[in-house]
Structure formats: structure tokens, C-alpha cells
Design an enzyme around this catalytic site. Structure first.
Site, short mmCIF file in Angstrom:
data_model
loop_
_atom_site.label_atom_id
_atom_site.label_comp_id
_atom_site.label_asym_id
_atom_site.label_seq_id
_atom_site.Cartn_x
_atom_site.Cartn_y
_atom_site.Cartn_z
N CYS A 160 0.83 -1.21 0.00
CA CYS A 160 0.00 0.00 0.00
C CYS A 160 0.86 1.25 0.00
CB CYS A 160 -0.93 0.00 1.21
SG CYS A 160 -1.97 1.47 1.30
N ARG B 12 0.02 4.63 3.07
CA ARG B 12 0.11 4.36 4.51
C ARG B 12 0.42 5.57 5.38
NH1 ARG B 12 4.25 -0.45 4.65
NH2 ARG B 12 4.59 0.00 2.42
N TRP C 56 -8.66 5.54 -0.12
CA TRP C 56 -9.27 6.10 -1.32
C TRP C 56 -8.41 5.71 -2.51
CZ3 TRP C 56 -8.06 9.61 2.75
CH2 TRP C 56 -6.79 10.19 2.68
N GLU D 15 -4.82 3.23 -10.25
CA GLU D 15 -5.50 1.97 -9.95
C GLU D 15 -6.70 1.77 -10.88
OE1 GLU D 15 -5.61 0.88 -5.49
OE2 GLU D 15 -5.65 3.08 -5.52
#
Length: 353
Positions: free
Chosen positions: A59, A62, A222, A227
Site C-alpha cells: 500500500c 500508509r 481512497w 488503480e
């Protein structure tokens, strides 16, 4: 017990005003001896969920780990209740477009009493997404009559326990905020009829804290634009829209050396960022988020903590070498690091033979 002891020490170290770790571990040991398990306090659960996000080596977002809103619903085990509160999770996270990072934690696994599971990668997925094909077939086998329209939201699938047939629940319209995609410089882009949902709530991972497993614990941050634009809409095994976008913009697709794929990818990502911003829905761009991630790494190291990173996931799938995260090394991923979100294999349908 080893994992519980490690978690108690970590909790006490990062929460100096909490009870002495020796006292808390003695309570846990007594519960495990009597019942085979123990319960986290609300404070331990919230801390564990946030640290699991902090430990998520794939991720890039973070930096915000300590702002995670934790919904403690461990008392709920019935599929009907779980489905309704998954929908409430989406409403809470959506927040009128100002997306909140949220996790909803349902009942944990207990000795001889496995907890319910959610089937599917995210609480919201589209039926015509090739990545959702198996879930769409399963929903149809269970009696779902949808799936005929483009970008139709799949129902939520909830298992009361592993190896039991799941139940399906239609996702209410008011729980899903969708963004129609337009382009800032090409009015004809809207005719492609594209859209995407606002909240990427992951639902196929188990939250593990101190030796306790929470198999139903959907969570979200979010979106980062790539992505959607690069992976969900651009990948050949997903919506594979680069040829359509190239055709719309009149790009020469006769040779790879025209870089038509790269140019189409930029236009598609630009449309995603433009559309979310125009409709007031939170989204990050990959350049800004890369810089913010390095801030997170520096903060973690300043606190004497490592920051595990899966480089192949942190580097964005667009303009990788132009982002700040590309040009450096990181702490290696550690599959034994806990608390953590852990991928789990679906056990339904049962394998043939």
C-alpha cells in the site's frame, strides 16, 4: 500465545498509558486456558487494525494509517447483519465524496467456531469486469438475476461459515457512489460510457492481530488514479480500453513504436483524475502520493520502525521512473509481520475431488 505476547508488548510500547503488559498477558493466558481464545479490548482492536495498515507492504497510502476509523462490530455473526453493516460501511466511507479510511471488524474465528466470510475482492465490483467472472457465475448459481448491463454492481456474497453455501445481497444504490468519466479536452470521451465507483473497500483479506483472526474485516482508503485508469480500465485482462481510447484520439496503432498505448494510457488516467475532481470525490495522483509515501517512510524510520515495501506494488503503473518512489531501495517485505492483512483462499465452491 507467542503472537499474543508480541502484540501486548508492542501495544504497551506504543501506548505508554496502557496497563502493564505483564498484567494484560496474564489475563490473556487465563482466557486462553479456559476458552481456547481471548478478546481484544476496543483499544487493542483499533490499534491492531491501524498497525495492520501500517504494515501493508503493498500500500502506497500508509501515511494516513493512524486516521483509520475502526467500526467494532465483533458481536455480529449473522449474514443478514453483516451485509447490512457492509452497506453502512460504504455509506460511512463515502462521506458525500470526501472519502474516509474505514475498517469494519466482524466476529473473529474461535476454536471450533469459524466466523463468517465475505467472498469477493471488494465490497463493490462490476459484473462485467473479467476479474469478477467467477463471482458473477457464483451469484447466478445462487439465484441472482442481474449481470446483463454494463458496469452493473455485483451482489455481496456472505458465507455464514467456511464450506457453507454463501448468501447474496443486492447492494443498495445509495451505498455506491459512482463517477461518470469525462475528459477535460475531448467532449467525445463521455460517449464511451465509462464510470467507476468511489470507495475501494477490500473484503477478501483476514485481519490478524495477536494470534486472533478476523476473516470478515472490510477496509478502505481512497483510490489513486492509476488503480482505475491504468489497471482496472487499462489492463488487457480487465476492461482493456486502450484500443478504444486510441481510436477516439486518432492515434496511430499500426506500430508499437508510435507509443499509442502510452499516449492512450495517459489520456485515460487524465480522464479519471479530472472526473473524480470535477464531481468532488477524493482521489490521489501517483506523483503526489509517491512523495507522501516517502514522508511516511522517513517518519517510520525516525521512530525506529522498519517500513516493509513490495517495490513492484509501490511504484505506480504509469510513469514509474518519473515518480519519487522509483529511485531507491526499501525494507524487504516480511510475511511474518503482525498485525497484518493476510490473503486467504476461498473455500467455496469446494474443489472437485
Amino acid at each position: 500465545m507467542r503472537e499474543a505476547a508480541a502484540f501486548v508488548r508492542q501495544f504497551a510500547q506504543e501506548n505508554p498509558d496502557s496497563a502493564r503488559p505483564e498484567q494484560r498477558f496474564a489475563e490473556i493466558a487465563a482466557d486462553v486456558a479456559a476458552y481456547g481464545s481471548y478478546e481484544h479490548t476496543p483499544e487493542e482492536l483499533a490499534f491492531g487494525a491501524r498497525v495492520a495498515w501500517r504494515n501493508a507492504d503493498r500500500c502506497i497510502g500508509r501515511l494516513y494509517w493512524n486516521n483509520l476509523t475502526v467500526r467494532d462490530l465483533r458481536h455480529l455473526e449473522h449474514p443478514d447483519d453483516i451485509a447490512q453493516h457492509c452497506f453502512e460501511h460504504l455509506r460511512t466511507a463515502t462521506n458525500g465524496g470526501r472519502i474516509r479510511p474505514v475498517i469494519t471488524v466482524f466476529a473473529p474465528d474461535r476454536p471450533g467456531r469459524p466466523a463468517p466470510r465475505l467472498l469477493g475482492e471488494q465490497l463493490v465490483r462490476y459484473a462485467d469486469d473479467p476479474r469478477s467472472a467467477s463471482r458473477a457465475r457464483l451469484a447466478a448459481d445462487l439465484g441472482w438475476k442481474g449481470g446483463r448491463e454494463r458496469f452493473e454492481v455485483l451482489p455481496l456474497l456472505v458465507q455464514a461459515a467456511p464450506e457453507q453455501a454463501p448468501q447474496f445481497y443486492e447492494v443498495p444504490e445509495d451505498a455506491v457512489l459512482e463517477v461518470p468519466l469525462t475528459h477535460p479536452h475531448h467532449p467525445g470521451f463521455a460517449a464511451l460510457g465509462l464510470r467507476w465507483y468511489a470507495v475501494p473497500a477490500v473484503s477478501d483479506m483476514t485481519l490478524e492481530i495477536g494470534g486472533i483472526s478476523y476473516p470478515a474485516a472490510p477496509f478502505n482508503g481512497w483510490y489513486m488514479g492509476t488503480e482505475i485508469g491504468s489497471r482496472n480500465l487499462g489492463d488487457t485482462e480487465r476492461y482493456n480500453l486502450l484500443p478504444a481510447v486510441a481510436d477516439l484520439f486518432g492515434l496511430d496503432t499500426g506500430s508499437e513504436r508510435t507509443l499509442w498505448r502510452d499516449r492512450a494510457l495517459v489520456e485515460l488516467n487524465l480522464a479519471v483524475l479530472h472526473s473524480f475532481e470535477r464531481t468532488g470525490v477524493t482521489i490521489a495522483d501517483h506523483h503526489t502520493e509517491s512523495t507522501r509515501f516517502l514522508t511516511h517512510v522517513e517518519r517510520e524510520h525516525a521512530r525506529g520502525r522498519g517500513c516493509p515495501v513490495d517495490w513492484s506494488w509501490i511504484v505506480p503503473p504509469l510513469s514509474g521512473s518519473a515518480t519519487a518512489v522509483f529511485h531507491r531501495y526499501y525494507d524487504a517485505p516480511d510475511e511474518n509481520l503482525r498485525p497484518a492483512f493476510v490473503h486467504r483462499r476461498s473455500v467455496w465452491p469446494a474443489p472437485v475431488g
